[in-house]
Design a protein around this motif. Structure first.
Motif, PDB file in Angstrom:
ATOM      1  N   GLY A  64       0.813  -1.213   0.000  1.00 56.90           N
ATOM      2  CA  GLY A  64       0.000   0.000   0.000  1.00 56.90           C
ATOM      3  C   GLY A  64       0.845   1.260   0.000  1.00 56.90           C
TER       4      GLY A  64
ATOM      5  N   LEU B  95      -2.243   3.741  -8.636  1.00 53.59           N
ATOM      6  CA  LEU B  95      -3.268   3.266  -7.707  1.00 53.59           C
ATOM      7  C   LEU B  95      -4.223   4.391  -7.308  1.00 53.59           C
ATOM      8  CD1 LEU B  95      -1.067   0.967  -5.432  1.00 53.59           C
ATOM      9  CD2 LEU B  95      -2.933   0.234  -6.922  1.00 53.59           C
TER      10      LEU B  95
ATOM     11  N   ARG C 297      -8.249   4.578  -7.908  1.00 57.89           N
ATOM     12  CA  ARG C 297      -9.198   4.912  -6.832  1.00 57.89           C
ATOM     13  C   ARG C 297     -10.124   6.040  -7.269  1.00 57.89           C
ATOM     14  NH1 ARG C 297      -8.457   7.633  -1.561  1.00 57.89           N
ATOM     15  NH2 ARG C 297      -6.284   8.010  -2.081  1.00 57.89           N
TER      16      ARG C 297
ATOM     17  N   ARG D 122     -12.819   4.909  -9.351  1.00 57.39           N
ATOM     18  CA  ARG D 122     -13.676   3.983  -8.605  1.00 57.39           C
ATOM     19  C   ARG D 122     -13.645   2.567  -9.180  1.00 57.39           C
ATOM     20  NH1 ARG D 122     -16.167   6.810  -4.839  1.00 57.39           N
ATOM     21  NH2 ARG D 122     -16.574   9.045  -5.130  1.00 57.39           N
TER      22      ARG D 122
ATOM     23  N   ARG E 126     -13.031  -1.283  -9.001  1.00 51.82           N
ATOM     24  CA  ARG E 126     -13.273  -2.204  -7.907  1.00 51.82           C
ATOM     25  C   ARG E 126     -11.966  -2.622  -7.234  1.00 51.82           C
ATOM     26  NH1 ARG E 126     -17.852  -6.404 -10.311  1.00 51.82           N
ATOM     27  NH2 ARG E 126     -19.501  -4.832 -10.633  1.00 51.82           N
ATOM     28  N   ARG E 127     -12.051  -2.804  -5.930  1.00 50.56           N
ATOM     29  CA  ARG E 127     -10.871  -3.134  -5.138  1.00 50.56           C
ATOM     30  C   ARG E 127     -10.183  -4.410  -5.656  1.00 50.56           C
ATOM     31  NH1 ARG E 127      -9.329  -1.316  -0.189  1.00 50.56           N
ATOM     32  NH2 ARG E 127     -11.361  -0.280   0.076  1.00 50.56           N
TER      33      ARG E 127
ATOM     34  N   ARG F 119      -8.142  -3.414  -8.564  1.00 54.99           N
ATOM     35  CA  ARG F 119      -7.002  -2.605  -8.150  1.00 54.99           C
ATOM     36  C   ARG F 119      -5.884  -3.475  -7.579  1.00 54.99           C
ATOM     37  NH1 ARG F 119     -10.576   1.250  -5.381  1.00 54.99           N
ATOM     38  NH2 ARG F 119      -9.511   0.781  -3.415  1.00 54.99           N
ATOM     39  N   ALA F 120      -6.272  -4.587  -6.983  1.00 54.04           N
ATOM     40  CA  ALA F 120      -5.280  -5.477  -6.386  1.00 54.04           C
ATOM     41  C   ALA F 120      -4.376  -6.120  -7.436  1.00 54.04           C
ATOM     42  CB  ALA F 120      -5.978  -6.561  -5.569  1.00 54.04           C
TER      43      ALA F 120
END
Length: 434
Positions: A190, A362, A366, A369, A371-372, A375-376
């Motif tokens: 992160g 990243l 975000r 928007r 999806r998480r 993004r991973a």
């Protein structure tokens, strides 16, 4: 490569050069010559924030982590190869006015910052909230995501492979794969882990690099006047040849100087405002001053040091290109260990830049928007880009960097023109304070 070359010089033709220069000049006027007053104001600022955070100078050293990279070493050498010593003059010209541009970018990033679970700012935010251009903001975000895979990952991965291959008899692809694997734990840690790693990696190697460069310049101090003369005369050659103003703008010395100047200090690209826009407790003008000084240190100190070392040692006439040319210049001091010194320097700076650009990508995901779960996957894409880039020549990758820099710069520069009155008002109010 022929197609990429045409696209690259089309994007960095007269229009882009004039746009960047014009934006910097306009913002220099709007900010009341921020290049002159920013450093004294910064040094007189508070030594520590109320929350016990970083001092302004500490924050400046940390933010340089995302800026210093392969552009300071290979980019300068390639600019001299393609445009001659005169390209250095245009790098410095771009940086002088780029100080005002980056000041405005960071000011706006903090001014229009939003809280989306965590602070979020940058061109995509101030294009939406400040300029009322949400579609253009999305264009910038998409360009930044892909640029992070190119400028931020591929170019740095190619530089690492080229530098390490010179001292380690391993296939470049293997070097790239190992680098990508080693980066994954940090990339998946992160933004906080990325920031901590970047702030540790850069300072030591930057000081070591500048110390070594200063030693070489002292050894060849009698050649410094000739080096500066070559830079000035090279910048004037297109006019002397009768090319006129159009020849000056389209000459490789101008194009390569501006492109590598922007790639190195990132003024106008809109990347650095993303990092500064994600800080907490920042004040617009104070954050902007950090950006202006950052450009000065990046180009007028580190890039100019690289250029002068190359010119005083005659490495630009060695027939080498890119990092190999820079290593040849530093061999004056380190002898056969020069390749190793450059390899270690590039490894530290390039890894830091990969981490910084992955943060930018990243943040844009975000903003869009995404999806998480999707993004991973992005850090994995960054690592794969680093690994795959080792298969291609660094010069080719830097052409792609110039193209991606231009595609990011266009929407950002337009937003700066629209929001220049905001920059003027904020600066005027700030300068009235004691």
């Amino acid at each position: 490569m022929e197609l990429l070359t045409h696209i690259r010089y089309a994007l960095w033709g007269p229009f882009t050069v004039l746009l960047i220069l014009g934006t910097g000049v306009y913002l220099t006027i709007q900010t009341r010559l921020v290049q002159v007053w920013c450093l004294p104001r910064l040094l007189r600022g508070r030594t520590q924030s109320k929350s016990g955070g970083l001092s302004p100078l500490q924050a400046l050293c940390t933010s340089l982590g995302g800026t210093l990279g392969v552009g300071n070493l290979a980019g300068v050498a390639i600019a001299i190869t393609l445009g001659g010593p005169g390209a250095v003059f245009y790098m410095l010209l771009a940086a002088f006015f780029g100080m005002a541009t980056k000041y405005a970018e960071l000011l706006l990033a903090v001014r229009f910052q939003i809280s989306d679970g965590a602070p979020l700012g940058g061109p995509m935010v101030y294009l939406t909230r400040g300029a009322g251009l949400p579609r253009l903001a999305k264009v910038f975000a998409v360009c930044c995501i892909f640029s992070a895979l190119g400028s931020g990952a591929a170019a740095q991965g190619g530089a690492i492979a080229e530098a390490v291959e010179a001292v380690c008899p391993a296939p470049p692809v293997l070097i790239g794969i190992l680098t990508g694997i080693l980066l994954l734990p940090v990339l998946y840690g992160g933004g906080e882990r990325i920031a901590r790693a970047s702030s540790v990696l850069v300072p030591v190697m930057t000081v070591a690099y500048l110390t070594a460069g200063a030693a070489i310049l002292w050894m060849h101090r009698d050649r410094l006047p000739a080096a500066f003369a070559a830079i000035l005369s090279g910048a004037l050659e297109p006019l002397a040849a009768g090319g006129g103003v159009l020849g000056l703008l389209t000459a490789h010395a101008v194009s390569d100087g501006f492109a590598k100047g922007v790639f190195s200090n990132e003024a106008g690209m809109g990347s650095a405002p993303i990092a500064h826009g994600c800080t907490t407790g920042a004040k617009p003008c104070e954050e902007g001053m950090l950006g202006a000084v950052e450009v000065f240190l990046d180009t007028f100190v580190v890039c100019l040091m690289t250029a002068l070392v190359i010119l005083v040692t005659g490495a630009n006439e060695s027939g080498r290109m890119g990092l190999s040319m820079t290593a040849a210049a530093f061999s004056e001091l380190f002898g056969p260990l020069a390749e190793g010194f450059i390899a270690v320097t590039v490894l530290f700076l390039a890894v830091s830049t990969v981490l910084g650009w992955s943060f930018y990508g990243l943040a844009c995901l975000r903003f869009l928007r995404v999806r998480r779960a999707l993004r991973a996957l992005y850090p994995l894409g960054v690592a794969l880009s680093v690994a795959a880039a080792a298969h291609f020549p660094l010069t080719d990758l830097l052409y792609l960097c110039d193209i991606s820099a231009a595609l990011m710069a266009f929407p950002n520069l337009y937003g700066l023109w629209v929001l220049a009155p905001v920059v003027r008002r904020e600066t005027k109010a700030f300068l009235k304070k004691p």
